[in-house]
Design a protein around this motif. Structure first.
Motif, mmCIF file in Angstrom:
data_model
loop_
_atom_site.group_PDB
_atom_site.id
_atom_site.type_symbol
_atom_site.label_atom_id
_atom_site.label_comp_id
_atom_site.label_asym_id
_atom_site.label_seq_id
_atom_site.Cartn_x
_atom_site.Cartn_y
_atom_site.Cartn_z
ATOM 1 N N GLU B 51 0.835 -1.220 0.000
ATOM 2 C CA GLU B 51 0.000 0.000 0.000
ATOM 3 C C GLU B 51 0.858 1.253 0.000
ATOM 4 O O GLU B 51 0.583 2.215 -0.718
ATOM 5 N N ALA B 52 1.897 1.229 0.839
ATOM 6 C CA ALA B 52 2.795 2.390 0.916
ATOM 7 C C ALA B 52 3.445 2.635 -0.440
ATOM 8 O O ALA B 52 3.517 3.765 -0.918
ATOM 9 N N LYS B 53 3.892 1.552 -1.044
ATOM 10 C CA LYS B 53 4.561 1.670 -2.347
ATOM 11 C C LYS B 53 3.602 2.218 -3.403
ATOM 12 O O LYS B 53 3.974 3.073 -4.218
ATOM 13 N N ASP B 54 2.345 1.734 -3.378
ATOM 14 C CA ASP B 54 1.388 2.128 -4.416
ATOM 15 C C ASP B 54 0.807 3.519 -4.214
ATOM 16 O O ASP B 54 0.505 4.220 -5.173
ATOM 17 N N SER B 55 0.598 3.916 -2.956
ATOM 18 C CA SER B 55 -0.149 5.160 -2.744
ATOM 19 C C SER B 55 0.737 6.378 -2.492
ATOM 20 O O SER B 55 0.269 7.504 -2.613
ATOM 21 N N LEU B 56 2.001 6.173 -2.121
ATOM 22 C CA LEU B 56 2.829 7.342 -1.808
ATOM 23 C C LEU B 56 3.397 7.987 -3.060
ATOM 24 O O LEU B 56 3.779 7.309 -4.006
ATOM 25 N N LYS B 57 3.426 9.298 -3.041
ATOM 26 C CA LYS B 57 4.010 10.058 -4.158
ATOM 27 C C LYS B 57 4.602 11.345 -3.583
ATOM 28 O O LYS B 57 4.498 11.579 -2.375
ATOM 29 N N PHE B 58 5.175 12.159 -4.436
ATOM 30 C CA PHE B 58 5.714 13.431 -3.972
ATOM 31 C C PHE B 58 4.714 14.545 -4.272
ATOM 32 O O PHE B 58 4.111 14.566 -5.347
ATOM 33 N N CYS B 59 4.565 15.442 -3.295
ATOM 34 C CA CYS B 59 3.637 16.570 -3.444
ATOM 35 C C CYS B 59 4.057 17.418 -4.651
ATOM 36 O O CYS B 59 5.245 17.721 -4.822
ATOM 37 N N ALA B 60 3.067 17.790 -5.463
ATOM 38 C CA ALA B 60 3.368 18.546 -6.687
ATOM 39 C C ALA B 60 3.886 19.945 -6.359
ATOM 40 O O ALA B 60 4.561 20.570 -7.180
ATOM 41 N N ILE B 61 3.593 20.443 -5.142
ATOM 42 C CA ILE B 61 4.035 21.808 -4.801
ATOM 43 C C ILE B 61 5.400 21.779 -4.094
ATOM 44 O O ILE B 61 6.348 22.411 -4.520
ATOM 45 N N CYS B 62 5.459 21.028 -2.993
ATOM 46 C CA CYS B 62 6.666 21.120 -2.159
ATOM 47 C C CYS B 62 7.629 19.946 -2.327
ATOM 48 O O CYS B 62 8.780 20.026 -1.888
ATOM 49 N N GLY B 63 7.167 18.849 -2.901
ATOM 50 C CA GLY B 63 8.041 17.699 -3.105
ATOM 51 C C GLY B 63 8.113 16.767 -1.909
ATOM 52 O O GLY B 63 8.909 15.825 -1.911
ATOM 53 N N HIS B 64 7.276 17.025 -0.882
ATOM 54 C CA HIS B 64 7.283 16.151 0.291
ATOM 55 C C HIS B 64 6.528 14.852 -0.027
ATOM 56 O O HIS B 64 5.667 14.817 -0.898
ATOM 57 N N LEU B 65 6.853 13.815 0.738
ATOM 58 C CA LEU B 65 6.206 12.517 0.564
ATOM 59 C C LEU B 65 4.751 12.609 1.040
ATOM 60 O O LEU B 65 4.490 13.109 2.133
ATOM 61 N N THR B 66 3.823 12.145 0.224
ATOM 62 C CA THR B 66 2.412 12.288 0.594
ATOM 63 C C THR B 66 1.564 11.213 -0.088
ATOM 64 O O THR B 66 2.009 10.598 -1.053
ATOM 65 N N ASP B 67 0.345 11.031 0.426
ATOM 66 C CA ASP B 67 -0.575 10.126 -0.258
ATOM 67 C C ASP B 67 -1.622 10.917 -1.028
ATOM 68 O O ASP B 67 -2.431 10.351 -1.743
ATOM 69 N N GLU B 68 -1.646 12.236 -0.830
ATOM 70 C CA GLU B 68 -2.547 13.092 -1.617
ATOM 71 C C GLU B 68 -1.772 14.345 -2.018
ATOM 72 O O GLU B 68 -0.968 14.858 -1.249
ATOM 73 N N SER B 69 -1.991 14.806 -3.231
ATOM 74 C CA SER B 69 -1.253 15.964 -3.709
ATOM 75 C C SER B 69 -2.222 17.096 -4.042
ATOM 76 O O SER B 69 -3.180 16.860 -4.764
ATOM 77 N N PRO B 70 -2.068 18.305 -3.495
ATOM 78 C CA PRO B 70 -1.011 18.760 -2.604
ATOM 79 C C PRO B 70 -1.065 18.063 -1.228
ATOM 80 O O PRO B 70 -2.129 17.592 -0.819
ATOM 81 N N CYS B 71 0.069 18.075 -0.558
ATOM 82 C CA CYS B 71 0.152 17.387 0.733
ATOM 83 C C CYS B 71 -0.603 18.169 1.821
ATOM 84 O O CYS B 71 -1.022 19.301 1.591
ATOM 85 N N ARG B 72 -0.726 17.551 2.996
ATOM 86 C CA ARG B 72 -1.491 18.179 4.076
ATOM 87 C C ARG B 72 -0.876 19.520 4.506
ATOM 88 O O ARG B 72 -1.591 20.457 4.828
ATOM 89 N N VAL B 73 0.454 19.601 4.492
ATOM 90 C CA VAL B 73 1.102 20.861 4.904
ATOM 91 C C VAL B 73 0.754 21.972 3.902
ATOM 92 O O VAL B 73 0.404 23.087 4.297
ATOM 93 N N CYS B 74 0.832 21.662 2.613
ATOM 94 C CA CYS B 74 0.542 22.676 1.592
ATOM 95 C C CYS B 74 -0.934 23.102 1.616
ATOM 96 O O CYS B 74 -1.267 24.223 1.248
ATOM 97 N N GLN B 75 -1.815 22.177 2.051
ATOM 98 C CA GLN B 75 -3.257 22.502 2.093
ATOM 99 C C GLN B 75 -3.648 23.273 3.346
ATOM 100 O O GLN B 75 -4.708 23.895 3.392
#
Lengths: 256, 200
Positions: B51-75
């Motif tokens: 699941e981690a491998k399939d759902s994790l990606k990098f945030c389109a704004i900040c480049g942080h590891l996230t499961d949703e883009s933009p990440c929680r910090v950017c939102q």
């Protein structure tokens, strides 16, 4: 297992395992050596600050079966200003790569060690390192036995200065007009004043070079020749050169 | 060695030994431990990894590891969007978040400049950083690079290209670790600590 003391300059460091670091040291006593500094990436380890690149240290080393181990180290000079200035850092990294690429492991060369140490001291203090670096590159080539032939044609030994057409990196020196035509080599043109400067840099004291005002056109002209020659001698791309050149806002000399 | 084990066991040991810091002995111990675990726990571990491998990606704004883009910090609208902290790796974001001291935004470079390894500015997330600085209203950039040669080179390089944009550039202080012993601190760190001393 042996134990020895040495004085050395850290040319490069590499990450090793979870928290260790492999350091490449240019030492006075043993030449270029590699040693592992156990735990040197942990914040509170006593080796963490000492094992930074360009540090000049006194170390106690255990000889291992595969890899020596840096057991204790005391800083003699940190060369911290080289890490606080991007351009000086790029020059020091370029020198470190040259030494790492050209020097074999465990071959004692006190002359090169002392010259490098003196070079880093001058580099730390000079406002514009361009000419100092050219002098360092030339002198290092001489110590390594690779000094380019500048006084006469490398092929026919013809010595008339006016007859020299340019520098051929593959030949390792200047070519006269007749040899250049027959060789079909790609030559690097060099103004007579630049050639004279190149010869003078061989004998010049690095401290005196550092005090002189830098002519960027001349520095670039000499750089073009030396970089091509060094790259050819190294037989592989030197990675830090691209970074250094990107910082210098590289200008190709006119007439090239 | 592998011939002594049944095929599935030797495969498990071989796969585990590929993990960083895991040697053949540790891999063997872990394999036996996994074998002794109840089946649902093993399935849970395997599912979590996939699941981690399939759902994790990098945030389109900040480049942080996230499961949703933009990440929680950017939102997060409660954070200070005028303050940007530049770090080398996603792990650094986690470390800074744990301090609960920083309420600004992040930008992850995914590495550091390393002239000797041939890692130049093009290999890092610097172009995106400059885009952000030109399109967002950033008042201050905090350079939180590692205090090693690569980190210093990256910080100095970024300061050089950000300063002309008339944005305040700061860097993390360098000095003594909490609970450290002054006697054992190296000269460079101690020198930086004196340089960055603060009035009480």
């Amino acid at each position: 297992m042996g134990l020895y003391h040495c004085e050395g300059i850290i040319l490069r460091t590499r990450v090793f395992g979870e928290a260790d670091r492999i350091v490449t040291l240019l030492t006075k006593e043993k030449g270029k050596i590699e040693a592992v500094a156990r735990g040197a990436r942990r914040p509170r380890n006593r080796l963490v600050g000492v094992t930074q690149q360009f540090s000049y240290l006194r170390g106690l080393i255990f000889t291992g079966k595969n890899l020596d181990q840096l057991s204790q180290a005391e800083l003699i000079k940190s060369f911290a200003p080289l890490r606080d200035d991007l351009l000086k850092m790029a020059y020091a990294t370029w020198w470190a790569e040259l030494l790492d690429v050209f020097l074999p492991l465990a071959e004692v060369n006190t002359e090169i060690f002392l010259f490098t140490l003196a070079g880093l001291v001058v580099l730390e203090q000079t406002p514009d390192p361009m000419l100092v670096s050219r002098a360092f590159e030339l002198r290092l080539l001489r110590y390594l036995g690779y000094d380019p032939v500048l006084d006469h044609c490398v092929r026919c030994q013809e010595g008339a200065h006016g007859s020299l057409a340019g520098f051929a990196p593959v030949e390792g020196g200047m070519l006269c007009r007749i040899c250049a035509t027959s060789a079909g080599e790609k030559l690097i043109p060099l103004r007579p004043s630049a050639l004279a400067e190149l010869r003078a840099l061989y004998a010049a004291d690095l401290r005196a070079v550092a005090r002189r005002p830098v002519d960027p056109t001349l520095g670039n002209e000499l750089g073009r020749l030396l970089f091509a020659f060094i790259q050819w001698r190294a037989e592989k791309p030197l990675k830090s050169l691209a970074f250094l050149q990107s910082l210098l806002v590289w200008q190709e000399p006119s007439g090239s | 060695m592998m011939n002594y084990y049944p095929k599935p066991m030797s495969r498990l040991i071989k796969e585990l030994a590929k993990l960083p810091g895991i040697g053949p002995k540790t891999a063997q111990r872990l394999a036996f431990y996994l074998f002794e675990l109840p089946r649902d726990e093993v399935v849970g571990l395997a599912t979590a990894m996939v699941e981690a491998k399939d759902s994790l990606k990098f945030c389109a704004i900040c480049g942080h590891l996230t499961d949703e883009s933009p990440c929680r910090v950017c939102q997060d609208t409660t954070r200070d969007h005028h303050l940007l902290c530049v770090v080398e790796e996603p792990k650094d974001v986690i470390a800074l978040e744990k301090t609960r001291e920083f309420r600004g935004m992040y930008h992850v470079l995914h590495g550091a400049l390393s002239p000797l390894e041939g890692i130049g500015p093009e290999e890092l997330n610097i172009k995106q950083l400059l885009n952000r600085l030109q399109t967002e209203e950033i008042n201050e950039v905090i350079l939180a690079c590692d205090p090693d040669l690569e980190g210093e080179a990256t910080a100095l390089y970024l300061a050089r290209i950000i300063k002309p944009l008339q944005i305040k550039v700061t860097r993390l202080a360098r000095g003594l670790p909490i609970g450290g012993d002054l006697e054992y601190i190296d000269e460079v760190t101690l020198g930086k600590a004196i340089e960055g001393r603060q009035e009480l």
